[in-house]
Design a protein around this motif. Structure first.
Motif, mmCIF file in Angstrom:
data_model
loop_
_atom_site.group_PDB
_atom_site.id
_atom_site.type_symbol
_atom_site.label_atom_id
_atom_site.label_comp_id
_atom_site.label_asym_id
_atom_site.label_seq_id
_atom_site.Cartn_x
_atom_site.Cartn_y
_atom_site.Cartn_z
ATOM 1 N N GLY A 10 0.843 -1.201 0.000
ATOM 2 C CA GLY A 10 0.000 0.000 0.000
ATOM 3 C C GLY A 10 0.870 1.240 0.000
ATOM 4 O O GLY A 10 2.096 1.148 0.113
ATOM 5 N N GLY A 11 0.239 2.387 -0.125
ATOM 6 C CA GLY A 11 0.970 3.659 -0.173
ATOM 7 C C GLY A 11 1.637 3.986 1.155
ATOM 8 O O GLY A 11 1.488 3.268 2.148
ATOM 9 N N VAL A 14 -0.080 4.468 5.264
ATOM 10 C CA VAL A 14 -1.481 4.008 5.344
ATOM 11 C C VAL A 14 -1.744 3.151 6.583
ATOM 12 O O VAL A 14 -2.895 2.857 6.916
ATOM 13 C CB VAL A 14 -1.904 3.215 4.076
ATOM 14 C CG1 VAL A 14 -1.916 4.119 2.848
ATOM 15 C CG2 VAL A 14 -0.998 2.000 3.849
ATOM 16 N N TYR A 83 -5.222 0.808 2.122
ATOM 17 C CA TYR A 83 -5.291 2.248 1.863
ATOM 18 C C TYR A 83 -5.854 2.916 3.106
ATOM 19 O O TYR A 83 -6.349 2.248 4.023
ATOM 20 C CB TYR A 83 -6.112 2.565 0.597
ATOM 21 C CG TYR A 83 -7.583 2.219 0.676
ATOM 22 C CD1 TYR A 83 -8.036 0.946 0.332
ATOM 23 C CD2 TYR A 83 -8.531 3.146 1.120
ATOM 24 C CE1 TYR A 83 -9.387 0.621 0.411
ATOM 25 C CE2 TYR A 83 -9.879 2.826 1.200
ATOM 26 C CZ TYR A 83 -10.293 1.559 0.843
ATOM 27 O OH TYR A 83 -11.631 1.230 0.937
ATOM 28 N N ASP A 84 -5.735 4.243 3.119
ATOM 29 C CA ASP A 84 -6.215 5.038 4.248
ATOM 30 C C ASP A 84 -7.519 5.696 3.794
ATOM 31 O O ASP A 84 -7.523 6.429 2.788
ATOM 32 C CB ASP A 84 -5.097 6.071 4.545
ATOM 33 C CG ASP A 84 -5.499 7.152 5.522
ATOM 34 O OD1 ASP A 84 -6.680 7.232 5.893
ATOM 35 O OD2 ASP A 84 -4.609 7.942 5.897
ATOM 36 N N SER A 90 -4.038 7.413 -1.570
ATOM 37 C CA SER A 90 -3.659 6.043 -1.142
ATOM 38 C C SER A 90 -4.605 5.013 -1.769
ATOM 39 O O SER A 90 -4.223 3.858 -1.989
ATOM 40 C CB SER A 90 -3.654 5.928 0.379
ATOM 41 O OG SER A 90 -4.974 5.873 0.894
ATOM 42 N N PHE A 91 -5.835 5.422 -2.065
ATOM 43 C CA PHE A 91 -6.787 4.506 -2.718
ATOM 44 C C PHE A 91 -6.382 4.290 -4.180
ATOM 45 O O PHE A 91 -6.500 3.179 -4.720
ATOM 46 C CB PHE A 91 -8.202 5.076 -2.619
ATOM 47 C CG PHE A 91 -9.258 4.149 -3.163
ATOM 48 C CD1 PHE A 91 -9.539 2.940 -2.537
ATOM 49 C CD2 PHE A 91 -9.963 4.471 -4.312
ATOM 50 C CE1 PHE A 91 -10.512 2.073 -3.040
ATOM 51 C CE2 PHE A 91 -10.939 3.618 -4.823
ATOM 52 C CZ PHE A 91 -11.206 2.410 -4.183
ATOM 53 N N THR A 93 -3.324 4.402 -5.260
ATOM 54 C CA THR A 93 -2.172 3.476 -5.183
ATOM 55 C C THR A 93 -2.651 2.040 -4.978
ATOM 56 O O THR A 93 -2.188 1.109 -5.637
ATOM 57 C CB THR A 93 -1.235 3.892 -4.018
ATOM 58 O OG1 THR A 93 -0.861 5.244 -4.206
ATOM 59 C CG2 THR A 93 -0.005 3.009 -3.939
ATOM 60 N N ALA A 94 -3.601 1.858 -4.058
ATOM 61 C CA ALA A 94 -4.114 0.504 -3.781
ATOM 62 C C ALA A 94 -4.757 -0.087 -5.044
ATOM 63 O O ALA A 94 -4.576 -1.274 -5.346
ATOM 64 C CB ALA A 94 -5.134 0.557 -2.646
#
Ligand SMILES: Nc1nc2c(ncn2[C@@H]2O[C@H](COP(=O)(O)OP(=O)(O)OP(=O)(O)O)[C@@H](O)[C@H]2O)c(=O)[nH]1
Length: 205
Positions: A10-11, A14, A83-84, A90-91, A93-94
């Motif tokens: 994940g990013g 997170v 993700y956060d 971050s989503f 990236t996920a």
């Protein structure tokens, strides 16, 4: 004894380390070193079967001998893609990670050896700052053939423990882990890969 290898991806920031540490120690300590990648090891019993679990925690910063995402994906039997929920980037990236895992498993051909992937929206306690809707997470999980969880490493040990236990159970039954157990030569080259990729950086908690 079953060996199960799980990569937590994940990013940056997170909560990957927070989830692992919560699962292994039951504690949430707030700040976690992130200057090197490492593997945590744990023995656990699932449905009466003994498992040797290896949890890979990547390093978001540039660091010596850093493994690539492709290497991490090839190494693992199962994945937690985090993700956060209060950070839209971050989503994104996920989403890219889930797609890459699925593309690489298609490259590996057989559908029955597909990896187990759990998608986790972490920091649910920050829902007043939410930037990613729960239904968006659910949609990505459906598209990527993942199981979906929204939880908080900070607030809830039980949900984190249940998620990891379920992942280990599913990964141990997956084609990928079974195939590795059936082919000793495969496990030899996998062991070599782990040493190449991760060197001696292993931790036990
Ligand atoms: N509010 C809240 N904060 C969290 C939660 N999980 C982690 N954090 C915080 O988020 C920050 C990053 O957590 P880490 O566990 O270091 O995240 P990481 O993904 O391992 O970070 P990198 O290795 O740097 O990519 C820390 O300040 C944690 O305390 C959560 O569930 N809720």
């Amino acid at each position: 004894m079953n060996d199960i290898k799980v990569a937590i991806l994940g990013g940056e920031g997170v909560g990957k380390s927070a989830l692992i540490v919560r699962f292994l120690t039951r504690r949430f300590i707030g700040e976690y070193a992130s200057s090197s990648e490492c593997i945590y090891r744990k023995r656990m019993s699932v449905d009466g079967r003994q498992m040797n679990l290896e949890l890979y925690d990547p390093c978001s910063q540039p660091c010596e001998g850093k493994s690539t995402l492709n290497e991490q994906i090839h190494w693992a039997d199962g994945f937690v893609v985090v993700y956060d929920i209060s950070d839209r980037s971050s989503f994104i990236t996920a989403t890219a990670i889930v797609h890459l895992i699925r593309e690489l498993s298609l490259g590996a051909a057989k559908r029955e050896s597909e990896s187990v992937v759990f998608l986790v929206g972490n920091k649910q306690d920050l829902c007043h700052m939410r930037e990613v809707g729960k239904e968006e997470g659910q949609r990505l999980a459906t598209d990527g053939r993942c199981q979906f969880f929204e939880l908080s490493a900070a607030e809830c040990y039980q949900e984190v423990a249940l998620m990891f236990t379920k992942l280990v159970r599913n990964a141990s039954l997956s084609g990928k882990a079974k195939e590795r157990r059936r082919r000793p030569s495969g496990s030899k080259s996998m062991a070599k890969l782990i040493n190449n990729v991760f060197g001696k950086r292993r931790k036990s908690v």
